[in-house]
Design a protein around this motif. Sequence first.
Motif, PDB file in Angstrom:
ATOM      1  N   ASP A 168     -52.558 -22.002  13.298  1.00  0.00           N
ATOM      2  CA  ASP A 168     -51.866 -22.389  11.815  1.00  0.00           C
ATOM      3  C   ASP A 168     -52.904 -23.505  11.131  1.00  0.00           C
ATOM      4  OD1 ASP A 168     -50.338 -22.905   9.539  1.00  0.00           O
ATOM      5  OD2 ASP A 168     -48.692 -23.678  10.817  1.00  0.00           O
ATOM      6  N   PRO A 169     -53.478 -23.000  10.063  1.00  0.00           N
ATOM      7  CA  PRO A 169     -54.364 -24.022   9.587  1.00  0.00           C
ATOM      8  C   PRO A 169     -53.550 -25.155   8.925  1.00  0.00           C
ATOM      9  CG  PRO A 169     -54.229 -22.166   8.000  1.00  0.00           C
ATOM     10  CD  PRO A 169     -53.543 -21.620   9.482  1.00  0.00           C
ATOM     11  N   GLY A 170     -52.447 -25.069   8.434  1.00  0.00           N
ATOM     12  CA  GLY A 170     -51.509 -26.054   7.915  1.00  0.00           C
ATOM     13  C   GLY A 170     -50.636 -27.037   8.854  1.00  0.00           C
ATOM     14  N   ASP A 171     -51.171 -26.774  10.255  1.00  0.00           N
ATOM     15  CA  ASP A 171     -50.482 -27.527  11.454  1.00  0.00           C
ATOM     16  C   ASP A 171     -51.562 -28.494  12.085  1.00  0.00           C
ATOM     17  OD1 ASP A 171     -49.018 -28.711  13.092  1.00  0.00           O
ATOM     18  OD2 ASP A 171     -48.331 -27.021  14.275  1.00  0.00           O
ATOM     19  N   PRO A 172     -51.700 -29.604  11.620  1.00  0.00           N
ATOM     20  CA  PRO A 172     -52.889 -30.368  12.222  1.00  0.00           C
ATOM     21  C   PRO A 172     -52.546 -30.520  13.883  1.00  0.00           C
ATOM     22  CG  PRO A 172     -51.361 -31.937  10.984  1.00  0.00           C
ATOM     23  CD  PRO A 172     -50.776 -30.536  10.561  1.00  0.00           C
ATOM     24  N   THR A 173     -51.430 -30.407  14.320  1.00  0.00           N
ATOM     25  CA  THR A 173     -51.276 -30.397  15.634  1.00  0.00           C
ATOM     26  C   THR A 173     -51.597 -29.239  16.574  1.00  0.00           C
ATOM     27  OG1 THR A 173     -48.940 -29.932  15.563  1.00  0.00           O
ATOM     28  CG2 THR A 173     -49.371 -32.031  15.352  1.00  0.00           C
ATOM     29  N   ASP A 174     -51.869 -28.348  15.874  1.00  0.00           N
ATOM     30  CA  ASP A 174     -52.168 -26.876  16.502  1.00  0.00           C
ATOM     31  C   ASP A 174     -53.616 -26.929  17.278  1.00  0.00           C
ATOM     32  OD1 ASP A 174     -52.831 -24.196  17.241  1.00  0.00           O
ATOM     33  OD2 ASP A 174     -52.101 -23.401  15.345  1.00  0.00           O
ATOM     34  N   PRO A 175     -53.577 -26.836  18.429  1.00  0.00           N
ATOM     35  CA  PRO A 175     -54.823 -26.934  19.201  1.00  0.00           C
ATOM     36  C   PRO A 175     -55.857 -25.771  18.729  1.00  0.00           C
ATOM     37  CG  PRO A 175     -53.309 -26.234  20.720  1.00  0.00           C
ATOM     38  CD  PRO A 175     -52.482 -26.558  19.357  1.00  0.00           C
ATOM     39  N   GLY A 176     -55.384 -24.872  18.303  1.00  0.00           N
ATOM     40  CA  GLY A 176     -56.532 -23.856  18.086  1.00  0.00           C
ATOM     41  C   GLY A 176     -57.291 -24.457  16.900  1.00  0.00           C
TER      42      GLY A 176
END
Length: 458
Positions: free
Chosen positions: A102-110
């Motif tokens: 998810d590019p809008g989620d800064p907590t996404d480890p991806g």
Amino acid sequence: MSAPPPDLRAAWALRAPERELLAWGLLCVGLGFAMAIGSAQAAGARLGAEVLVAPALQLGCVVVIHLGLVALRCRGDQLLTACIALLAGFGLLVRYRMGAFDPGDPTDPGLYALPLGVTAMLVTCALAMRGRHVRLATAGWLWAALSLALVAVVLALGQRFRGAIYGVGLVTPTELLKITAVVFMAWFVDRHAKALGEWRGPGSMWPPLRALWPLAGFWAVLAALLLWQRDLGMLAVLATVQLVVLVAGSGRRGYLWWGLGLGGALGAAALGLFAHGQRRLAAWLDPFADPTGASWQILQGLSGMYSGGLWGEGLGAGNPEYTPIAQSDFIYAVIGEEFGFVGCVLLVVFVLILLWRGLLVAERTRDRFGRLLGLGLVSALACQTLLNLGGVTKLIPLTGITLPLISQGGTSLVTVLVMLGLVLALSDGPAPRTPGTRRTTNPRRRTTRPRQRPDQTQ
């Protein structure tokens, strides 16, 4: 190998061809992001500024790679660097299109897998370039102990998923075996190369067991642990690397035939003991026997590739959601569906260029340990690619292994980039000699008595 550039201006000029190749790669991947964003907008998705995160991430990683190599005054292979950046960027594009992060989620480890991998690659290159890769050989058996400890920790603390055992959070620490085990293999064969080449018996058909038994003992424990973990793909990759390194280091092709025979026997025994492998073999031999069960994934992948035809459905126009876990094991099927046969061929071509440059680097490395290390790393990448593509296209049974630089999987991506960082370091060549010194073939210099001056008398 030429001397390193004397300053940053010379290093900038030296890597001008790489800069041009990287620019073309950025253009191609950038057009792909534009197509993916346009396809999502046409489908009615609400788009915000977050759609620019992934393209900006790709641009930033390419800039960091290039400027990092310039700052290091690296003389490494520039075509190899361009292929790494292009394939990693294409993988980011495909994962973005599939919603793997998810590019809008800064907590996404991806979001951080590629930047972390690029950073690890540059740090590895900086530490191992100028011939410093030979320091890896000083650890020796420590690499073997670390390899066995990695698998043991996963078995003790991991969780079972899809028939295999993974680390906490479904990460795969055993991906690091492609570094630790390969370094150990290269060190062992380099140290015992002469003894490993002394075969005995009629026609020299028997390998030297006295020289082999430490390596065989390590392999017996490692194979048992990997079979317990159900990681047949990793076992196949490391076994292939071991055969390649043994043949190259000893000059004896007999290791290949012995390895194939023992590997076939081990594979047959594994299939007889583990139902997980039996199901995959049955799905490969006759996928229509259980089309909605064990064979569902492979049939959906083949159906998607067939629907892609020659030119593909178009980026964002396919239906990869019908294929289970498509963003990981079966990402090549998604590429076939949306980019078509032409896209699949182009991907394979760039992978082959990457492997070709890696083999050239290994061949040109002066010391034997470096040659075997480079050959082992490239062989691991080649085998992993073959296992993934072969499984998706039904050429061989599925192994559950990822496609390097393309598939989802942060541990796999970072590990592959560290491996390529070592290859880049090898391509930089040895440390330059101090001006005014001469290389001697015999390190024991002969000492002579000083010549007596004419005015000296007895």
